[in-house]
Design an enzyme around this catalytic site. Structure first.
Site, PDB file in Angstrom:
ATOM      1  N   THR A 196       0.830  -1.218   0.000  1.00 26.07           N
ATOM      2  CA  THR A 196       0.000   0.000   0.000  1.00 26.07           C
ATOM      3  C   THR A 196       0.858   1.260   0.000  1.00 26.07           C
ATOM      4  O   THR A 196       0.688   2.154   0.832  1.00 26.07           O
ATOM      5  CB  THR A 196      -0.973  -0.013   1.206  1.00 26.07           C
ATOM      6  OG1 THR A 196      -0.211  -0.176   2.414  1.00 26.07           O
ATOM      7  CG2 THR A 196      -1.966  -1.141   1.087  1.00 26.07           C
ATOM      8  N   GLU A 203       3.745   6.836   7.354  1.00 21.08           N
ATOM      9  CA  GLU A 203       4.233   5.530   6.908  1.00 21.08           C
ATOM     10  C   GLU A 203       4.545   5.528   5.404  1.00 21.08           C
ATOM     11  O   GLU A 203       5.517   4.900   4.961  1.00 21.08           O
ATOM     12  CB  GLU A 203       3.204   4.445   7.230  1.00 21.08           C
ATOM     13  CG  GLU A 203       3.690   3.039   6.927  1.00 21.08           C
ATOM     14  CD  GLU A 203       2.810   2.002   7.591  1.00 21.08           C
ATOM     15  OE1 GLU A 203       3.129   1.581   8.724  1.00 21.08           O
ATOM     16  OE2 GLU A 203       1.780   1.626   6.988  1.00 21.08           O
TER      17      GLU A 203
HETATM   18  C1  2GW Z   1      -4.067   8.126  15.929  1.00 19.94           C
HETATM   19  C2  2GW Z   1      -5.084   7.804  15.045  1.00 19.94           C
HETATM   20  C3  2GW Z   1      -6.420   8.063  15.366  1.00 19.94           C
HETATM   21  C4  2GW Z   1      -6.714   8.616  16.582  1.00 19.94           C
HETATM   22  C5  2GW Z   1      -5.692   8.927  17.456  1.00 19.94           C
HETATM   23  C6  2GW Z   1      -4.378   8.706  17.136  1.00 19.94           C
HETATM   24  C7  2GW Z   1      -3.327   9.010  18.076  1.00 19.94           C
HETATM   25  C8  2GW Z   1      -2.044   8.539  17.825  1.00 19.94           C
HETATM   26  C9  2GW Z   1      -3.576   9.713  19.287  1.00 19.94           C
HETATM   27  O1  2GW Z   1      -4.696  10.167  19.599  1.00 19.94           O
HETATM   28  N1  2GW Z   1      -2.555   9.879  20.174  1.00 19.94           N
HETATM   29  C10 2GW Z   1      -1.320   9.418  19.928  1.00 19.94           C
HETATM   30  O2  2GW Z   1      -0.414   9.570  20.776  1.00 19.94           O
HETATM   31  N2  2GW Z   1      -1.044   8.791  18.740  1.00 19.94           N
HETATM   32  C11 2GW Z   1       0.340   8.327  18.480  1.00 19.94           C
HETATM   33  O3  2GW Z   1       0.526   8.089  17.086  1.00 19.94           O
HETATM   34  C12 2GW Z   1       0.581   7.001  19.204  1.00 19.94           C
HETATM   35  O4  2GW Z   1       1.949   6.902  19.565  1.00 19.94           O
HETATM   36  C13 2GW Z   1       0.233   6.004  18.137  1.00 19.94           C
HETATM   37  O5  2GW Z   1       0.758   4.719  18.377  1.00 19.94           O
HETATM   38  C14 2GW Z   1       0.813   6.691  16.897  1.00 19.94           C
HETATM   39  C15 2GW Z   1       0.226   6.232  15.541  1.00 19.94           C
HETATM   40  O6  2GW Z   1      -1.161   6.137  15.627  1.00 19.94           O
HETATM   41  P1  2GW Z   1      -1.885   4.703  15.615  1.00 19.94           P
HETATM   42  O7  2GW Z   1      -1.058   3.761  16.433  1.00 19.94           O
HETATM   43  O8  2GW Z   1      -3.306   4.831  16.002  1.00 19.94           O
HETATM   44  O9  2GW Z   1      -1.840   4.337  14.103  1.00 19.94           O
HETATM   45  P2  2GW Z   1      -1.660   2.876  13.397  1.00 19.94           P
HETATM   46  O10 2GW Z   1      -1.428   1.815  14.432  1.00 19.94           O
HETATM   47  O11 2GW Z   1      -2.797   2.676  12.455  1.00 19.94           O
HETATM   48  O12 2GW Z   1      -0.326   3.151  12.678  1.00 19.94           O
HETATM   49  C16 2GW Z   1       0.265   3.018  11.436  1.00 19.94           C
HETATM   50  O13 2GW Z   1      -0.107   4.079  10.554  1.00 19.94           O
HETATM   51  C17 2GW Z   1       0.150   5.401  11.078  1.00 19.94           C
HETATM   52  C18 2GW Z   1      -0.217   6.395   9.991  1.00 19.94           C
HETATM   53  O14 2GW Z   1      -1.585   6.369   9.734  1.00 19.94           O
HETATM   54  C19 2GW Z   1       1.612   5.570  11.487  1.00 19.94           C
HETATM   55  O15 2GW Z   1       2.439   5.522  10.351  1.00 19.94           O
HETATM   56  C20 2GW Z   1       2.009   4.461  12.453  1.00 19.94           C
HETATM   57  O16 2GW Z   1       3.383   4.570  12.765  1.00 19.94           O
HETATM   58  C21 2GW Z   1       1.742   3.106  11.811  1.00 19.94           C
HETATM   59  O17 2GW Z   1       2.039   2.088  12.750  1.00 19.94           O
END
Ligand code: 2GW
Ligand code: MN
Length: 288
Positions: A182, A238
């Site tokens: 993706t 990402e």
């Molecule tokens: C993120 C998305 C939706 C709502 C809240 C948040 C959020 C993220 C937040 O409210 N507070 C926060 O501290 N974060 C930080 O950003 C936290 O460290 C989290 O692990 C990180 C990435 O968000 P996450 O984990 O919800 O996204 P994933 O697991 O779908 O992550 C992948 O895609 C992301 C981009 O969309 C990033 O690239 C991430 O590194 C990927 O693993």
């Protein structure tokens, strides 16, 4: 740092696994269980004086939902035997739990603003990490590892993962053909790419402080250029990380053992899980 990579690889790797790809076509090792002697890696890094900064963001509801489990599990599994400094970025420093840390381990809590769009919370980590490396990390640590907070350590995540520039194979894509990756496919975005090597997961990346600084600065610049052009890459930071790692090949690649999703089910090639995806509660965490 590259010389450390090379000397470590030459002297410490035990051999091979025949069931998985253990080397990229640019000769970077792909780290799987059974390929390395953990004690030799630890001794080598200890004698080289390696020290590690772990950056993690816990903004808004993610702090209560994930931070304590992340840090407690990290104390049991992340880089034991090396000095570790946690850099916790949050909008509510007063809510960071007071956890007991092992020797040579410390925590720095840094206040950040809460972006209103979650895409920006995720993307702007690149800028914050680059700034922290410049102002603080580079004076104290040789290496930096950057993590999503919604994960839990379940096995050794040790010095075998250290290298000049380290990327992680995404658990959902490592066995799929490239056409299913993706990547961002919009030519208007700076993250656009037609082909690549692997699909990397932005939940874990790292390297020497100077190479992580270069990566985070470059991704931030691309993100800002996209904003000026009114586009956003498909998978945000990402997508930009994947573009960067295609142009600047990582010197070390981590197998999906280093960030596994148990919902995939059992796989013969995953002999150990070192870090697991935590359960997502999108219904409560993504309603703003
Ligand atoms: C993120 C998305 C939706 C709502 C809240 C948040 C959020 C993220 C937040 O409210 N507070 C926060 O501290 N974060 C930080 O950003 C936290 O460290 C989290 O692990 C990180 C990435 O968000 P996450 O984990 O919800 O996204 P994933 O697991 O779908 O992550 C992948 O895609 C992301 C981009 O969309 C990033 O690239 C991430 O590194 C990927 O693993
Ligand atoms: Mn995540």
């Amino acid at each position: 740092m590259l010389s450390l990579d090379n000397s470590v690889d030459a002297s410490l790797d035990l051999g091979s696994r025949s069931d998985v790809q253990t080397c990229t076509d640019w000769k970077a090792p792909i780290i799987w269980d059974g390929m390395f002697d953990p004690d030799l890696y630890d001794k080598t890094h200890q004698s080289e004086g390696s020290s590690v900064a772990l950056t993690v963001f816990a903004v808004g509801r993610y702090l209560d939902a994930y931070l304590l489990t992340f840090l407690n599990s990290s104390e049991h599994h992340f880089m034991l035997g090396l000095p570790v400094t946690y850099y916790v970025f949050t909008d509510t420093p007063e809510k960071v739990p007071d956890i007991k840390l092992g020797p040579q381990r410390s925590i720095k809590v840094i206040k950040v603003k809460r972006h209103s769009r979650w895409q920006d919370v995720s993307m702007m980590r690149m800028k914050t990490i680059a700034d922290a490396i410049e102002s603080d990390i580079r004076h104290h640590c040789t290496h930096v590892f950057c993590f999503d907070v919604d994960q839990v350590f379940t096995g050794r995540f040790g010095s075998e993962a250290l290298g000049d520039s380290v990327a992680l194979l995404h658990a959902h894509y490592y066995h799929l053909p490239e056409r299913l990756f993706t990547y961002d496919r919009n030519p208007k975005s700076k993250a656009y790419m037609e082909s690549g090597d692997f699909y990397y997961h932005a939940a874990v990346f790292g390297g020497s402080w100077n190479s992580v600084k270069a990566l985070t600065e470059s991704c931030y610049q691309s993100i800002m250029e996209d904003k000026e052009n009114d586009v956003e890459a498909l998978w945000h930071d990402e997508s930009h990380l994947n573009k960067y790692m295609w142009l600047q090949k990582p010197s070390r690649v981590l197998s999906p053992e280093y960030c596994w999703d148990t919902s995939i089910g059992d796989r013969n090639d995953i002999r150990v899980t070192r870090l697991l995806w935590a359960t997502k509660h999108y219904d409560t965490l993504r309603t703003d």
